[in-house]
Scaffold this motif. Sequence first.
Motif, mmCIF file in Angstrom:
data_model
loop_
_atom_site.group_PDB
_atom_site.id
_atom_site.type_symbol
_atom_site.label_atom_id
_atom_site.label_comp_id
_atom_site.label_asym_id
_atom_site.label_seq_id
_atom_site.Cartn_x
_atom_site.Cartn_y
_atom_site.Cartn_z
ATOM 1 N N TYR A 100 0.828 -1.203 0.000
ATOM 2 C CA TYR A 100 0.000 0.000 0.000
ATOM 3 C C TYR A 100 0.865 1.257 0.000
ATOM 4 O O TYR A 100 0.495 2.282 -0.566
ATOM 5 N N LYS A 101 2.022 1.184 0.644
ATOM 6 C CA LYS A 101 2.966 2.304 0.616
ATOM 7 C C LYS A 101 3.434 2.564 -0.808
ATOM 8 O O LYS A 101 3.454 3.710 -1.283
ATOM 9 N N GLY A 102 3.822 1.491 -1.508
ATOM 10 C CA GLY A 102 4.260 1.626 -2.901
ATOM 11 C C GLY A 102 3.152 2.138 -3.795
ATOM 12 O O GLY A 102 3.384 2.946 -4.700
ATOM 13 N N VAL A 103 1.928 1.684 -3.529
ATOM 14 C CA VAL A 103 0.766 2.117 -4.311
ATOM 15 C C VAL A 103 0.552 3.623 -4.170
ATOM 16 O O VAL A 103 0.356 4.335 -5.162
ATOM 17 N N ALA A 104 0.593 4.129 -2.921
ATOM 18 C CA ALA A 104 0.368 5.554 -2.675
ATOM 19 C C ALA A 104 1.474 6.414 -3.286
ATOM 20 O O ALA A 104 1.198 7.418 -3.956
ATOM 21 N N LEU A 105 2.739 6.018 -3.070
ATOM 22 C CA LEU A 105 3.852 6.794 -3.606
ATOM 23 C C LEU A 105 3.913 6.705 -5.133
ATOM 24 O O LEU A 105 4.158 7.716 -5.817
ATOM 25 N N GLY A 109 -0.975 15.093 -8.329
ATOM 26 C CA GLY A 109 -0.016 14.288 -7.580
ATOM 27 C C GLY A 109 -0.644 13.590 -6.378
ATOM 28 O O GLY A 109 -0.822 12.360 -6.375
ATOM 29 N N PRO A 110 -1.018 14.334 -5.335
ATOM 30 C CA PRO A 110 -1.613 13.712 -4.147
ATOM 31 C C PRO A 110 -2.923 12.958 -4.432
ATOM 32 O O PRO A 110 -3.169 11.897 -3.856
ATOM 33 N N SER A 111 -3.750 13.515 -5.317
ATOM 34 C CA SER A 111 -5.046 12.871 -5.570
ATOM 35 C C SER A 111 -4.889 11.515 -6.254
ATOM 36 O O SER A 111 -5.679 10.598 -6.013
ATOM 37 N N HIS A 112 -3.867 11.364 -7.094
ATOM 38 C CA HIS A 112 -3.627 10.065 -7.726
ATOM 39 C C HIS A 112 -3.060 9.057 -6.730
ATOM 40 O O HIS A 112 -3.303 7.851 -6.848
ATOM 41 N N GLY A 113 -2.277 9.547 -5.761
ATOM 42 C CA GLY A 113 -1.807 8.655 -4.709
ATOM 43 C C GLY A 113 -2.988 8.076 -3.944
ATOM 44 O O GLY A 113 -3.065 6.869 -3.688
ATOM 45 N N LEU A 114 -3.939 8.952 -3.575
ATOM 46 C CA LEU A 114 -5.149 8.514 -2.873
ATOM 47 C C LEU A 114 -6.018 7.638 -3.782
ATOM 48 O O LEU A 114 -6.618 6.653 -3.333
ATOM 49 N N TYR A 115 -6.079 7.991 -5.036
ATOM 50 C CA TYR A 115 -6.887 7.277 -6.030
ATOM 51 C C TYR A 115 -6.497 5.805 -6.119
ATOM 52 O O TYR A 115 -7.330 4.914 -5.942
ATOM 53 N N PHE A 116 -5.222 5.527 -6.371
ATOM 54 C CA PHE A 116 -4.779 4.144 -6.522
ATOM 55 C C PHE A 116 -4.794 3.395 -5.190
ATOM 56 O O PHE A 116 -5.106 2.203 -5.144
ATOM 57 N N TRP A 117 -4.468 4.099 -4.095
ATOM 58 C CA TRP A 117 -4.500 3.453 -2.785
ATOM 59 C C TRP A 117 -5.927 3.018 -2.447
ATOM 60 O O TRP A 117 -6.152 1.894 -1.978
ATOM 61 N N THR A 118 -6.895 3.912 -2.670
ATOM 62 C CA THR A 118 -8.299 3.585 -2.373
ATOM 63 C C THR A 118 -8.777 2.410 -3.205
ATOM 64 O O THR A 118 -9.477 1.516 -2.699
ATOM 65 N N TYR A 119 -8.407 2.393 -4.489
ATOM 66 C CA TYR A 119 -8.830 1.293 -5.355
ATOM 67 C C TYR A 119 -8.285 -0.048 -4.854
ATOM 68 O O TYR A 119 -9.033 -1.020 -4.706
ATOM 69 N N GLU A 120 -6.987 -0.096 -4.571
ATOM 70 C CA GLU A 120 -6.372 -1.353 -4.129
ATOM 71 C C GLU A 120 -6.929 -1.786 -2.771
ATOM 72 O O GLU A 120 -7.172 -2.977 -2.535
ATOM 73 N N TYR A 121 -7.125 -0.825 -1.879
ATOM 74 C CA TYR A 121 -7.658 -1.147 -0.552
ATOM 75 C C TYR A 121 -9.099 -1.655 -0.649
ATOM 76 O O TYR A 121 -9.454 -2.668 -0.031
ATOM 77 N N MET A 122 -9.936 -0.972 -1.422
ATOM 78 C CA MET A 122 -11.345 -1.336 -1.528
ATOM 79 C C MET A 122 -11.546 -2.688 -2.216
ATOM 80 O O MET A 122 -12.382 -3.487 -1.782
ATOM 81 N N ARG A 123 -10.796 -2.955 -3.263
ATOM 82 C CA ARG A 123 -10.966 -4.240 -3.957
ATOM 83 C C ARG A 123 -10.566 -5.401 -3.045
ATOM 84 O O ARG A 123 -11.178 -6.464 -3.074
ATOM 85 N N VAL A 130 -17.335 -1.040 -8.063
ATOM 86 C CA VAL A 130 -17.467 -0.343 -6.782
ATOM 87 C C VAL A 130 -16.123 0.207 -6.307
ATOM 88 O O VAL A 130 -16.026 1.363 -5.869
ATOM 89 N N ALA A 131 -15.061 -0.606 -6.404
ATOM 90 C CA ALA A 131 -13.736 -0.150 -5.969
ATOM 91 C C ALA A 131 -13.249 1.009 -6.842
ATOM 92 O O ALA A 131 -12.722 2.004 -6.335
ATOM 93 N N GLY A 132 -13.429 0.895 -8.147
ATOM 94 C CA GLY A 132 -13.028 1.964 -9.057
ATOM 95 C C GLY A 132 -13.832 3.226 -8.829
ATOM 96 O O GLY A 132 -13.281 4.333 -8.798
ATOM 97 N N GLY A 133 -15.147 3.079 -8.656
ATOM 98 C CA GLY A 133 -16.004 4.231 -8.414
ATOM 99 C C GLY A 133 -15.667 4.939 -7.115
ATOM 100 O O GLY A 133 -15.602 6.172 -7.053
ATOM 101 N N THR A 134 -15.430 4.163 -6.054
ATOM 102 C CA THR A 134 -15.071 4.732 -4.754
ATOM 103 C C THR A 134 -13.733 5.468 -4.826
ATOM 104 O O THR A 134 -13.568 6.547 -4.234
ATOM 105 N N ALA A 135 -12.780 4.899 -5.558
ATOM 106 C CA ALA A 135 -11.470 5.541 -5.728
ATOM 107 C C ALA A 135 -11.624 6.896 -6.414
ATOM 108 O O ALA A 135 -10.994 7.887 -6.017
ATOM 109 N N GLY A 136 -12.468 6.949 -7.431
ATOM 110 C CA GLY A 136 -12.701 8.197 -8.143
ATOM 111 C C GLY A 136 -13.333 9.256 -7.261
ATOM 112 O O GLY A 136 -12.935 10.432 -7.283
#
Length: 304
Positions: free
Chosen positions: A106-111, A177-191, A211-217
């Motif tokens: 998840y650290k790698g995903v966010a960064l 920058g920051p929003s894409h970090g949150l975007y991919f982290w949320t997707y991976e976490y939610m799925r 659902v995971a993709g929509g929530t990430a967005g």
Amino acid sequence: MMDFWPEFLASSSGREFVAGGFGGIAGIIAGYPLDTLRIRLQNTKNGSAFTIFKHMVVREGTASLYRGMAAPLASVTFQNAMVFQTYAVLSRACDSSVSPKDPASYKGVALGGTGTGALQSLLLSPVELIKIRLQLQKESQMTESIKGPIKLAKNIWTKEGLRGIYRGLGVTVMRDGPSHGLYFWTYEYMREQLHPGCRKSGEESLKTMLVAGGTAGVASWISCYPLDVVKSRLQAQTPSSLKYKGIIDCFRKSVHEEGYSVLWRGLGTAVTRAFIVNGAIFSAYEIALRLLFHNASIHTKETI
């Protein structure tokens, strides 16, 4: 050229690139009318989403909802493909402690997502500027010299140069920058929450993808929406209508004239669009990726 595609798709990065392109196309088609409505809301002082929607359809025709779509559609395949490919590389590079056989941490995903968002701004900023200018055009303003994305881009380049084409780049980087970090982290976490073990197995239902993709967005847009409002206003400016000197000046004047609520104007439309678009993007991406990996494995077996 005949030998290029089989070899390209045989590589992991090649499959990430193509699958990302399919995801981008699905996202644009699914959410463009709501994106046009969002831009109109951000750049007007009066009118609800329904009022503006009704005005556009009745007075300008249904086609006005898709005005400027050619610009992002023409570039989104390459842009989204690069985003997913860059993210796949950076998410693993940012945490070397993870085994190559395991999914990125998840650290790698966010960064990795943060780095990807910042880099993609270089491509996305000019495209969004042209898209926004076209979306805000009224029928009476559509002269031949600025009708369509290519003519408008040439017009901006001639009158404003490179600085004009990249107007709003700084705030685009700050937004993405920051929003894409949150975007991919949320997707991976939610799925993973919706379908435990899917990050490692690579198998989940279409419902999980949506659902995971929509929530990430949704999470991504909420986190960066005030910056998006400022970006839209800066990029909507032309040399003859310069109202804001920069990011801080735009923020101050917008809040002073219209209150803090202006920074969230159109959020409802943006969030609705974000859920639909990003559900479509990740679903198309994951499905295309599975098909490409499946075809690649068949091709490998036949070669052997």
